[in-house]
Design a protein around this motif. Structure first.
Motif, short mmCIF file in Angstrom:
data_model
loop_
_atom_site.label_atom_id
_atom_site.label_comp_id
_atom_site.label_asym_id
_atom_site.label_seq_id
_atom_site.Cartn_x
_atom_site.Cartn_y
_atom_site.Cartn_z
N GLY A 78 0.81 -1.20 0.00
CA GLY A 78 0.00 0.00 0.00
C GLY A 78 0.84 1.26 0.00
O GLY A 78 2.04 1.23 0.30
N SER A 103 -8.19 -2.86 12.29
CA SER A 103 -8.38 -3.96 11.35
C SER A 103 -9.83 -4.04 10.88
O SER A 103 -10.11 -4.25 9.69
CB SER A 103 -7.96 -5.28 12.01
OG SER A 103 -8.12 -6.36 11.12
N VAL A 106 -10.53 -0.93 8.37
CA VAL A 106 -9.98 -0.99 7.01
C VAL A 106 -10.31 -2.31 6.31
O VAL A 106 -10.12 -2.44 5.10
CB VAL A 106 -8.46 -0.75 7.01
CG1 VAL A 106 -8.15 0.62 7.57
CG2 VAL A 106 -7.71 -1.83 7.77
N GLY A 107 -10.78 -3.30 7.07
CA GLY A 107 -11.24 -4.54 6.46
C GLY A 107 -10.15 -5.52 6.04
O GLY A 107 -10.37 -6.38 5.19
N VAL A 108 -8.97 -5.38 6.61
CA VAL A 108 -7.88 -6.31 6.31
C VAL A 108 -7.18 -6.70 7.60
O VAL A 108 -7.31 -6.02 8.63
CB VAL A 108 -6.85 -5.71 5.32
CG1 VAL A 108 -7.51 -5.41 3.99
CG2 VAL A 108 -6.18 -4.47 5.90
N GLU A 112 -1.83 -7.60 5.08
CA GLU A 112 -2.80 -7.51 3.99
C GLU A 112 -2.99 -6.05 3.59
O GLU A 112 -2.72 -5.14 4.39
CB GLU A 112 -4.15 -8.12 4.39
CG GLU A 112 -4.07 -9.62 4.68
CD GLU A 112 -5.40 -10.18 5.15
OE1 GLU A 112 -5.52 -11.42 5.20
OE2 GLU A 112 -6.31 -9.39 5.49
N SER A 113 -3.48 -5.82 2.39
CA SER A 113 -3.66 -4.46 1.87
C SER A 113 -5.11 -4.21 1.50
O SER A 113 -5.83 -5.13 1.08
CB SER A 113 -2.77 -4.23 0.64
OG SER A 113 -1.41 -4.40 0.96
N THR A 114 -5.53 -2.96 1.63
CA THR A 114 -6.88 -2.59 1.24
C THR A 114 -7.01 -2.66 -0.28
O THR A 114 -6.03 -2.53 -1.02
CB THR A 114 -7.22 -1.18 1.72
OG1 THR A 114 -6.23 -0.25 1.22
CG2 THR A 114 -7.23 -1.12 3.24
N ASP A 116 -8.12 -0.62 -2.39
CA ASP A 116 -7.72 0.60 -3.11
C ASP A 116 -6.21 0.84 -3.09
O ASP A 116 -5.72 1.80 -3.69
CB ASP A 116 -8.45 1.83 -2.57
CG ASP A 116 -8.16 2.10 -1.09
OD1 ASP A 116 -7.28 1.43 -0.51
OD2 ASP A 116 -8.83 2.98 -0.51
N SER A 120 -1.47 -0.84 3.76
CA SER A 120 -1.07 -2.20 4.11
C SER A 120 -0.94 -2.23 5.63
O SER A 120 -0.31 -1.34 6.22
CB SER A 120 0.26 -2.59 3.46
OG SER A 120 0.10 -2.77 2.07
N LEU A 159 -7.29 7.21 4.25
CA LEU A 159 -8.25 6.77 3.23
C LEU A 159 -8.89 7.95 2.50
O LEU A 159 -9.27 7.83 1.34
CB LEU A 159 -9.32 5.89 3.87
CG LEU A 159 -8.83 4.55 4.43
CD1 LEU A 159 -9.94 3.84 5.20
CD2 LEU A 159 -8.31 3.65 3.31
#
Length: 218
Positions: A78, A103, A106-108, A112-114, A116, A120, A159
Motif C-alpha cells: 500500500g 483492522s 480498514v477490512g484487512v 494484507e492491503s486494502t 484501493d 497495508s 483513506l
C-alpha cells in the motif's frame, strides 16, 4: 526485466551510487532492495533479478535476504504501511484494542492491503518507543500515545487522501515508495524537520543534568 528505458536508466544510475559506497559490492544488497522497492512498491521478481545480476549473486541468494527482513515486501504494498505495536507494553496499554478496531475499520488483517491500495496493515513487534505506548507507525514514522479513537481518525485521514503528520520526525508522512528511497540512502532534505526526541525520551538526561550526575571517566 521489464523496466522501461527511462526507469532502467535511473535505476542503474542510483544502483551504481549505492554499490560505490561499499568495498565489497555484495554488501550493497540491503539498500539495493530498498531501492527497487522504491521503484516497484515491493521487492518484485524484476527487482530481485536486477540485484542478483548487479552483485553477481543468484536470485535465490537475493530472495533469501528479502524474505528475512519484514521491511521488504514480496507483493505490491500500500501507499501507507500502517503498523500497530502489539508487543507487551503497547498491548496492555491498549494496543490490542487499537489493532482490533483498525483492522475492522480498514477490512484487512496482518500483512494484507486494502483493495484501493492505500493501506497495508501489520502487527509490529516493538517500535522501541515504549515511553509513548501504545504506538503506531506509518511508513516508519511515529504516532505516539494512541487511542482507538485517534487510531481510527488516522486511518480515516489516510483513506480520505489527507496529509498525515507524525508525532515526531518529518512534517508529514510521505509514501511508501518515497520512504523506501530514503532507506536506500538517498537524502530527501527532510532530516531536520520536526523533533527527533520527545520529552518522555529525555527525562533521564534531564534528571541527570538537574542532579549533576556525570559519567565516570575510564
Amino acid at each position: 526485466m521489464t523496466y522501461d528505458e527511462s526507469t532502467a536508466k535511473q535505476l542503474a544510475k542510483d544502483a551504481a551510487d549505492i554499490v560505490g559506497r561499499y568495498p565489497v559490492k555484495r554488501s550493497a544488497l540491503l539498500p539495493l532492495l530498498h531501492l527497487v522497492q522504491s521503484v516497484d512498491g515491493y521487492v518484485s521478481p524484476d527487482g530481485i533479478q536486477f540485484c542478483a545480476e548487479l552483485l553477481d549473486l543468484t536470485s535465490a541468494e537475493v530472495s533469501a535476504v528479502a524474505t528475512f527482513y519484514t521491511q521488504y515486501k514480496r507483493r505490491p504494498n500500500g501507499t501507507y504501511q500502517v503498523g500497530v505495536c502489539t508487543n507487551t507494553l503497547c498491548a496492555v496499554m491498549g494496543g490490542d484494542e487499537i489493532w482490533r478496531r483498525v483492522s475492522e475499520r480498514v477490512g484487512v488483517g496482518h500483512d494484507e492491503s486494502t483493495a484501493d491500495g492505500k493501506i497495508s496493515l501489520e502487527r509490529l513487534e516493538c517500535n522501541a518507543a515504549c515511553d509513548y505506548a501504545p504506538v503506531m507507525m506509518v511508513n516508519w514514522e511515529f504516532f505516539d500515545n494512541m487511542t482507538p479513537e485517534t487510531a481510527l481518525q488516522l486511518v480515516d485521514d489516510i483513506l480520505a487522501g489527507k496529509d498525515i503528520v507524525p508525532t515526531r520526525g518529518a512534517d508529514k508522512v510521505v509514501s511508501f515508495k518515497e520512504t523506501s528511497r530514503v532507506l536506500a540512502g538517498f537524502d530527501d532534505g527532510r532530516a531536520d524537520e520536526g523533533i527527533s526526541a520527545g520529552a518522555s525520551s529525555l527525562v533521564g538526561i534531564e534528571t541527570a543534568k538537574q542532579q549533576g550526575w556525570k559519567g565516570q571517566d575510564k
